[in-house]
Design an enzyme around this catalytic site. Sequence first.
Site, mmCIF file in Angstrom:
data_model
loop_
_atom_site.group_PDB
_atom_site.id
_atom_site.type_symbol
_atom_site.label_atom_id
_atom_site.label_comp_id
_atom_site.label_asym_id
_atom_site.label_seq_id
_atom_site.Cartn_x
_atom_site.Cartn_y
_atom_site.Cartn_z
ATOM 1 N N SER A 140 -76.081 3.038 -31.393
ATOM 2 C CA SER A 140 -75.032 2.537 -30.513
ATOM 3 C C SER A 140 -74.619 1.122 -30.912
ATOM 4 C CB SER A 140 -75.518 2.589 -29.057
ATOM 5 O OG SER A 140 -74.449 2.310 -28.170
ATOM 6 N N LYS A 196 -70.796 -2.970 -27.895
ATOM 7 C CA LYS A 196 -69.576 -2.678 -27.128
ATOM 8 C C LYS A 196 -69.824 -1.656 -26.024
ATOM 9 C CE LYS A 196 -66.767 -3.862 -31.137
ATOM 10 N NZ LYS A 196 -67.955 -4.315 -31.911
ATOM 11 N N TYR A 231 -63.201 2.459 -26.555
ATOM 12 C CA TYR A 231 -64.236 2.624 -27.576
ATOM 13 C C TYR A 231 -65.611 2.360 -26.975
ATOM 14 C CZ TYR A 231 -67.205 1.769 -31.611
ATOM 15 O OH TYR A 231 -68.238 1.809 -32.498
ATOM 16 N N LYS A 288 -68.857 4.989 -26.244
ATOM 17 C CA LYS A 288 -70.185 4.721 -26.794
ATOM 18 C C LYS A 288 -71.219 4.617 -25.663
ATOM 19 C CE LYS A 288 -71.130 4.024 -30.611
ATOM 20 N NZ LYS A 288 -71.566 4.930 -31.706
ATOM 21 N N VAL A 321 -73.090 -5.875 -37.943
ATOM 22 C CA VAL A 321 -74.056 -6.063 -39.019
ATOM 23 C C VAL A 321 -73.447 -6.978 -40.082
ATOM 24 C CG1 VAL A 321 -75.393 -4.924 -40.835
ATOM 25 C CG2 VAL A 321 -75.155 -3.844 -38.586
ATOM 26 N N SER A 350 -71.123 -6.023 -43.335
ATOM 27 C CA SER A 350 -70.906 -4.581 -43.385
ATOM 28 C C SER A 350 -69.443 -4.301 -43.716
ATOM 29 C CB SER A 350 -71.290 -3.934 -42.055
ATOM 30 O OG SER A 350 -70.596 -4.537 -40.980
ATOM 31 N N VAL A 356 -64.986 -9.504 -41.478
ATOM 32 C CA VAL A 356 -63.909 -10.495 -41.441
ATOM 33 C C VAL A 356 -63.964 -11.400 -42.667
ATOM 34 C CG1 VAL A 356 -65.226 -12.244 -40.157
ATOM 35 C CG2 VAL A 356 -62.743 -12.137 -39.899
ATOM 36 N N GLU A 370 -60.962 -7.544 -26.365
ATOM 37 C CA GLU A 370 -61.959 -8.007 -27.329
ATOM 38 C C GLU A 370 -62.858 -9.051 -26.664
ATOM 39 O OE1 GLU A 370 -62.280 -9.757 -31.879
ATOM 40 O OE2 GLU A 370 -60.443 -10.063 -30.746
#
Length: 232
Positions: free
Chosen positions: A29, A32, A40, A44, A72, A75, A79, A160
């Site tokens: 999971s 979020k 989203y 989850k 992570v 990953s 960004v 966000e």
Amino acid sequence: ELLKTNTLGAWNVIEAAIARRVAKVLTVSTDKAVEPLIPYGTTKQMAEQIAVWANTWGHPQTQIAVVRYGNVWMSRGSVVDVWRQQVARGEPITVTEPAMTRFFITMQQSVDLIIEALNEMGGGEIYVPRGLPSYRLTDLAEAVAPGRRQRMIGRRPGGEKVAEKLIADEEAARTLVSGDKLLVLPAFWTWKQPSYRGTLVPCSFTYRSDVNDQWLSVEQLRAMLAQEPDEV
């Protein structure tokens, strides 16, 4: 598509595992799912709940649990890749919000947590990594491109989060500290409860990336960016 993949997909995998008498199922999971603001996260969160309460379906041969962690480090879709492309084009770095913070977790740490959970799980737990340091998005941007102008563009629409949160307020009353991890236990048990080593966190416990006593500096982030992903 979110519902089909995250929620119904999890349900289908669990049902198939039970039907084939698979010994252990672990749902991966995300932060979020904690007090979600967008669809989203909601799907989850539903996947987490399915994994926890599927243990009530009467199949002692199959144990089902969850691991939960945030973004992570380095990953896919990081960004950092976006910023490096902006630097190559001679553009300012775009930052969503100056107050944005995140937890720092490496790929190896996330894999280690998954393996530990598979080895220890009794069914119904949510495993969360403990003691993660935080970093500020503006510091990461400075580490990627020292001295380059940062243009603030605001949070993405739709909810966000400014900070990552790994334990919901409601979960604190049933969260154990166990070594380098936290265990969120089910609200109640209708199946055999495993024995755990650990202590309950205070009911006022919070686990957010903006409330932390461990922070990574610009220099530390720059050093990590210079390493290969499998060296971090």
